[in-house]
Design an enzyme around this catalytic site. Structure first.
Site, PDB file in Angstrom:
ATOM      1  N   HIS A 123     -23.525  -1.568  -4.459  1.00  0.00           N
ATOM      2  CA  HIS A 123     -23.407  -2.949  -4.284  1.00  0.00           C
ATOM      3  C   HIS A 123     -23.065  -3.562  -5.520  1.00  0.00           C
ATOM      4  O   HIS A 123     -23.406  -3.098  -6.740  1.00  0.00           O
ATOM      5  CB  HIS A 123     -24.437  -3.788  -3.570  1.00  0.00           C
ATOM      6  CG  HIS A 123     -25.571  -3.790  -4.460  1.00  0.00           C
ATOM      7  ND1 HIS A 123     -27.064  -3.266  -3.597  1.00  0.00           N
ATOM      8  CD2 HIS A 123     -26.138  -4.367  -5.745  1.00  0.00           C
ATOM      9  CE1 HIS A 123     -27.925  -3.609  -4.753  1.00  0.00           C
ATOM     10  NE2 HIS A 123     -27.496  -4.184  -5.819  1.00  0.00           N
ATOM     11  N   GLU A 127     -23.738  -5.740  -0.137  1.00  0.00           N
ATOM     12  CA  GLU A 127     -24.363  -4.570   0.159  1.00  0.00           C
ATOM     13  C   GLU A 127     -23.277  -3.785   1.006  1.00  0.00           C
ATOM     14  O   GLU A 127     -22.122  -4.458   1.467  1.00  0.00           O
ATOM     15  CB  GLU A 127     -25.453  -4.666   1.227  1.00  0.00           C
ATOM     16  CG  GLU A 127     -26.586  -5.373   0.477  1.00  0.00           C
ATOM     17  CD  GLU A 127     -27.508  -4.384  -0.425  1.00  0.00           C
ATOM     18  OE1 GLU A 127     -26.954  -3.477  -0.992  1.00  0.00           O
ATOM     19  OE2 GLU A 127     -28.814  -4.511  -0.374  1.00  0.00           O
ATOM     20  N   ASP A 184     -26.362 -14.419  -7.995  1.00  0.00           N
ATOM     21  CA  ASP A 184     -27.198 -14.239  -6.935  1.00  0.00           C
ATOM     22  C   ASP A 184     -28.609 -14.903  -7.103  1.00  0.00           C
ATOM     23  O   ASP A 184     -29.116 -15.168  -8.396  1.00  0.00           O
ATOM     24  CB  ASP A 184     -27.202 -13.068  -6.370  1.00  0.00           C
ATOM     25  CG  ASP A 184     -27.301 -11.863  -7.335  1.00  0.00           C
ATOM     26  OD1 ASP A 184     -27.777 -12.150  -8.549  1.00  0.00           O
ATOM     27  OD2 ASP A 184     -26.965 -10.821  -6.964  1.00  0.00           O
ATOM     28  N   ASP A 186     -26.681   1.948  -4.293  1.00  0.00           N
ATOM     29  CA  ASP A 186     -25.706   1.906  -3.081  1.00  0.00           C
ATOM     30  C   ASP A 186     -24.444   1.624  -3.212  1.00  0.00           C
ATOM     31  O   ASP A 186     -23.488   1.302  -2.287  1.00  0.00           O
ATOM     32  CB  ASP A 186     -26.462   1.452  -1.832  1.00  0.00           C
ATOM     33  CG  ASP A 186     -26.732   0.022  -2.042  1.00  0.00           C
ATOM     34  OD1 ASP A 186     -26.108  -0.715  -3.062  1.00  0.00           O
ATOM     35  OD2 ASP A 186     -27.158  -0.931  -0.913  1.00  0.00           O
TER      36      ASP A 186
HETATM   37  C1  F6R Z   1     -28.126  -8.794  -9.864  1.00  0.00           C
HETATM   38  C2  F6R Z   1     -27.182  -8.368  -9.074  1.00  0.00           C
HETATM   39  C3  F6R Z   1     -27.370  -6.784  -8.671  1.00  0.00           C
HETATM   40  C4  F6R Z   1     -27.536  -5.879  -9.734  1.00  0.00           C
HETATM   41  C5  F6R Z   1     -27.752  -4.514  -9.356  1.00  0.00           C
HETATM   42  C6  F6R Z   1     -28.479  -3.470 -10.314  1.00  0.00           C
HETATM   43  O1  F6R Z   1     -27.741 -10.119 -10.028  1.00  0.00           O
HETATM   44  O2  F6R Z   1     -26.351  -9.002  -8.682  1.00  0.00           O
HETATM   45  O3  F6R Z   1     -25.901  -6.241  -8.203  1.00  0.00           O
HETATM   46  O4  F6R Z   1     -26.830  -5.784 -10.852  1.00  0.00           O
HETATM   47  O5  F6R Z   1     -28.698  -4.416  -8.046  1.00  0.00           O
HETATM   48  O6  F6R Z   1     -29.901  -3.730 -10.672  1.00  0.00           O
HETATM   49  P1  F6R Z   1     -30.659  -3.252 -11.751  1.00  0.00           P
HETATM   50  O7  F6R Z   1     -29.780  -3.714 -12.944  1.00  0.00           O
HETATM   51  O8  F6R Z   1     -31.945  -3.699 -11.844  1.00  0.00           O
HETATM   52  O9  F6R Z   1     -30.305  -1.696 -11.592  1.00  0.00           O
END
Ligand code: F6R
Length: 301
Positions: free
Chosen positions: A179, A184, A108, A177
């Site tokens: 995701h 989401e 992403d 959450d």
């Molecule tokens: C990032 C991504 C997100 C993160 C998730 C956890 O490329 O796709 O799904 O893996 O938001 O973020 P952290 O690792 O910062 O807790």
């Protein structure tokens, strides 16, 4: 138990282990084939610490890259994969792990952030992985957050994944959450790469990556859940208490668009690697540990 044939003095093939019969080897090979054809596996691996979990994930990736130097890797950003990327960089530096022929696709990118923006995922990947290994810059792919035609960019991203032969191994973190990527809650389980609107909770979670007072973008381009489900292998990493609830819902709750990571139950080969804190809300930890400690030899690779 020793085989009857061996105990009756029949010669054993030299490649058989001391406790293996031809029949056992045949069954193992057959299960292997059956596994590859139809098994849908979610393996839960609990490690004593975030560091141990990151090292294990790095070993799994290194083993793939050594086996298949032109491997296609799906990459994630955020705080979760930092230890893993540090270890891959170390393996490159000290053990010659070679990424020259590898291709990468990131999950992403924020819409509206230029690649040079310090909170962009282009910047993150450059700083935390790409500049420490020898992946060819032309082989790395991250969605273009500045695109003027986002649907066309998303379609082209999917097409380049297909052209590369598909993703061999996808690294994932998980949002508090539930995701994965930036899919989401309530995302379609069949979704493809597209624009998504972040929830206020995810924007708050990601605010520390931005300068004080700077707004976290509302929109991102993300691979879809359908895109992720097509990858050949997934490593979902989850660390810390903050992720415990989402992980329990994803692993032990029902499959639901409200917990996007739960869709990994439909993935043919998903490994969920957790530290102790992230495993605290799981009910079946003893079983997961037992399974991991007693893996048949042919499954350990
Ligand atoms: C990032 C991504 C997100 C993160 C998730 C956890 O490329 O796709 O799904 O893996 O938001 O973020 P952290 O690792 O910062 O807790």
């Amino acid at each position: 138990m020793h085989s009857g044939a061996a105990s009756q003095g029949h010669p054993r093939a030299s490649w058989l282990g001391p406790r293996q019969t031809m029949l056992e080897v045949f069954i193992a090979l057959l299960s292997c084939v059956v596994c590859r054809i139809c098994a849908f596996v979610m393996e839960v691996i609990i490690q004593p610490s975030q560091e141990a979990a990151s090292l294990l994930a790095a070993k799994m990736i290194a083993s793939l890259v050594r086996r298949k130097p032109a491997a296609v890797l799906g990459l994630a950003t955020g705080s979760t994969p930092l230890g893993l990327y540090r270890e891959l960089a170390r393996m490159h530096r000290e053990e010659g792990l070679d990424f020259q022929r590898a291709t990468t696709f990131n999950l992403d990118e924020y819409v509206g952030l230029a690649p040079g923006h310090p909170a962009s995922y282009h910047h993150f990947m450059r700083e935390n992985l790409f500049r420490h290994i020898n992946v060819a810059p032309g082989n790395t792919h991250i969605p273009d957050g500045l695109s003027c035609d986002i649907p066309a960019t998303c379609e082209a991203y999917e097409a380049s994944i297909r052209a590369a032969g598909g993703i061999d191994l996808q690294i994932l973190g998980i949002g508090s959450d539930g995701h994965i990527g930036f899919n989401e809650p309530a995302s379609s389980l069949a979704s493809r790469t597209r624009i998504k609107t972040l929830t206020p909770r995810t924007r708050a979670d990601n605010a520390p990556f931005f300068a004080q007072g700077e707004e976290v973008p509302h929109h991102v381009i993300t691979m879809g859940i359908g895109t992720i489900l097509e990858t050949r292998q997934v490593l979902l990493l989850g660390f810390g208490l903050k992720k415990a609830e989402a992980l329990a819902a994803a692993i032990e709750g029902p499959v639901s668009p409200m917990v996007p990571a739960s869709a990994l139950h439909f993935h043919p080969r998903a490994h969920v690697i957790l530290d102790e804190a992230a495993a605290t809300r799981l009910e079946r930890t003893d079983y997961y540990r037992h399974v991991f400690d007693n893996k048949p030899v042919w499954q350990k690779q």
